[in-house]
Design a protein around this motif. Sequence first.
Motif, short mmCIF file in Angstrom:
data_model
loop_
_atom_site.label_atom_id
_atom_site.label_comp_id
_atom_site.label_asym_id
_atom_site.label_seq_id
_atom_site.Cartn_x
_atom_site.Cartn_y
_atom_site.Cartn_z
N LYS A 1 0.82 -1.20 0.00
CA LYS A 1 0.00 0.00 0.00
C LYS A 1 0.86 1.26 0.00
N ASN A 2 1.85 1.32 0.90
CA ASN A 2 2.75 2.47 0.96
C ASN A 2 4.19 2.11 0.62
N GLY A 3 4.51 0.82 0.71
CA GLY A 3 5.90 0.39 0.56
C GLY A 3 6.49 0.66 -0.80
N THR A 4 5.70 0.48 -1.85
CA THR A 4 6.19 0.70 -3.21
C THR A 4 6.61 2.16 -3.37
N ARG A 5 5.76 3.06 -2.91
CA ARG A 5 6.05 4.49 -3.03
C ARG A 5 7.28 4.89 -2.21
N ILE A 6 7.38 4.37 -0.98
CA ILE A 6 8.49 4.74 -0.10
C ILE A 6 9.80 4.18 -0.62
N LEU A 7 9.80 2.91 -1.04
CA LEU A 7 11.01 2.31 -1.59
C LEU A 7 11.49 3.09 -2.81
N THR A 8 10.58 3.42 -3.70
CA THR A 8 10.94 4.16 -4.91
C THR A 8 11.51 5.53 -4.55
N LYS A 9 10.90 6.21 -3.58
CA LYS A 9 11.37 7.53 -3.16
C LYS A 9 12.77 7.46 -2.58
N LEU A 10 13.02 6.50 -1.67
CA LEU A 10 14.34 6.37 -1.06
C LEU A 10 15.40 6.03 -2.10
N TRP A 11 15.03 5.18 -3.05
CA TRP A 11 15.97 4.79 -4.10
C TRP A 11 16.31 5.98 -4.99
N GLU A 12 15.30 6.77 -5.34
CA GLU A 12 15.53 7.93 -6.20
C GLU A 12 16.34 9.01 -5.48
N MET A 13 16.10 9.19 -4.19
CA MET A 13 16.87 10.17 -3.42
C MET A 13 18.34 9.78 -3.35
N GLY A 14 18.61 8.49 -3.18
CA GLY A 14 19.97 7.99 -3.11
C GLY A 14 20.53 7.98 -1.70
N LYS A 15 21.57 7.21 -1.52
CA LYS A 15 22.16 6.96 -0.21
C LYS A 15 22.62 8.24 0.50
N LYS A 16 23.35 9.09 -0.21
CA LYS A 16 23.93 10.28 0.44
C LYS A 16 22.86 11.21 0.97
N GLU A 17 21.83 11.45 0.16
CA GLU A 17 20.80 12.40 0.57
C GLU A 17 19.97 11.85 1.73
N VAL A 18 19.61 10.57 1.67
CA VAL A 18 18.82 9.97 2.74
C VAL A 18 19.63 9.95 4.04
N GLU A 19 20.89 9.54 3.95
CA GLU A 19 21.74 9.51 5.13
C GLU A 19 21.93 10.91 5.71
N ARG A 20 22.09 11.89 4.86
CA ARG A 20 22.25 13.27 5.35
C ARG A 20 21.02 13.68 6.15
N LYS A 21 19.83 13.31 5.67
CA LYS A 21 18.60 13.61 6.38
C LYS A 21 18.55 12.89 7.73
N TRP A 22 18.76 11.57 7.72
CA TRP A 22 18.67 10.79 8.96
C TRP A 22 19.72 11.22 9.98
N PHE A 23 20.98 11.32 9.55
CA PHE A 23 22.05 11.59 10.50
C PHE A 23 22.05 13.03 10.98
N THR A 24 21.57 13.95 10.13
CA THR A 24 21.43 15.34 10.59
C THR A 24 20.33 15.43 11.65
N ASP A 25 19.20 14.76 11.39
CA ASP A 25 18.13 14.73 12.38
C ASP A 25 18.62 14.08 13.68
N ALA A 26 19.39 13.00 13.55
CA ALA A 26 19.86 12.27 14.73
C ALA A 26 20.85 13.11 15.54
N SER A 27 21.59 13.98 14.88
CA SER A 27 22.57 14.82 15.59
C SER A 27 21.89 15.98 16.31
N THR A 28 20.63 16.27 15.94
CA THR A 28 19.88 17.35 16.57
C THR A 28 19.01 16.73 17.66
N LYS A 29 19.65 16.21 18.69
CA LYS A 29 18.95 15.41 19.72
C LYS A 29 17.86 16.20 20.44
#
Length: 252
Positions: free
Chosen positions: A221-249
């Motif tokens: 239902k949502n997995g196809t859209r989310i997987l496609t989005k993460l794949w299109e964004m690419g590793k660097k951009e997704v990691e930058r989002k996650w790790f930046t958020d994680a550093s802002t505790k």
Amino acid sequence: MGSQTYCVRLMTYLPGKTLAESPGTMQDLYHVGRLIAFMDKTLQKLESPNLDVLHNNCDEEWSSSNINLKERCLLVMDGDPLQEVIKAVIEQFKSHVQPKISSFQKGIIHGDTNATNIIVTPVGNGRHEVSGMLDFSSLMNDCYVFELAITIAYTMLENPSPLDVGGAILTGWESIMVLNEDERESLYLLVLVGLCQSLVYGRYDLKKYPDNKNYLLVTAKNGTRILTKLWEMGKKEVERKWFTDASTKNAF
């Protein structure tokens, strides 16, 4: 008639709703990550002469390391454009994650930390207390980062802001167990693998159990859209989002 012996299992009732029913705030997801890491750390203390009955991660269907089974089941995606994305994720897993698995921290993990197994109770202002976990039938010896990745992947499926999920859960997790460099480097692909395996196994099991369509295709239902989005964004951009958020505790 002679006497008979029965096995009885007593359970404690946990009030509340599942995380799937109450997605909650980013602060709630911080506490989800923290609780699951605390649970896995507590399981390190588990002592029993029968621990060898736990699933071996090499044979377990839902272990992220069992990539060969995912490839065999991939035929059910034939003709679906998503098949090429899943194939590419599997190849990148082989190249970039498998060589690092020996360095991953390991122990007993829950193995199925999806949003329907996490119980929350409201505490006001739209926030929830993460009050418990259900279904320990998938306990296995495996890598802790696999547990983290599956938690992020499945929680994204149920959250209206899926891209914000990773940083919140990661922050909570690392308040208890800090990832090493190889684990951090592998997290993006492991989340994608979690989404891929749920999509593939759901389609595969549908052929065997067509009457259970609503449950087996819940990820689609949502997995196809989310997987496609993460794949299109690419590793660097997704990691930058996650790790930046994680550093802002303080955000959580």
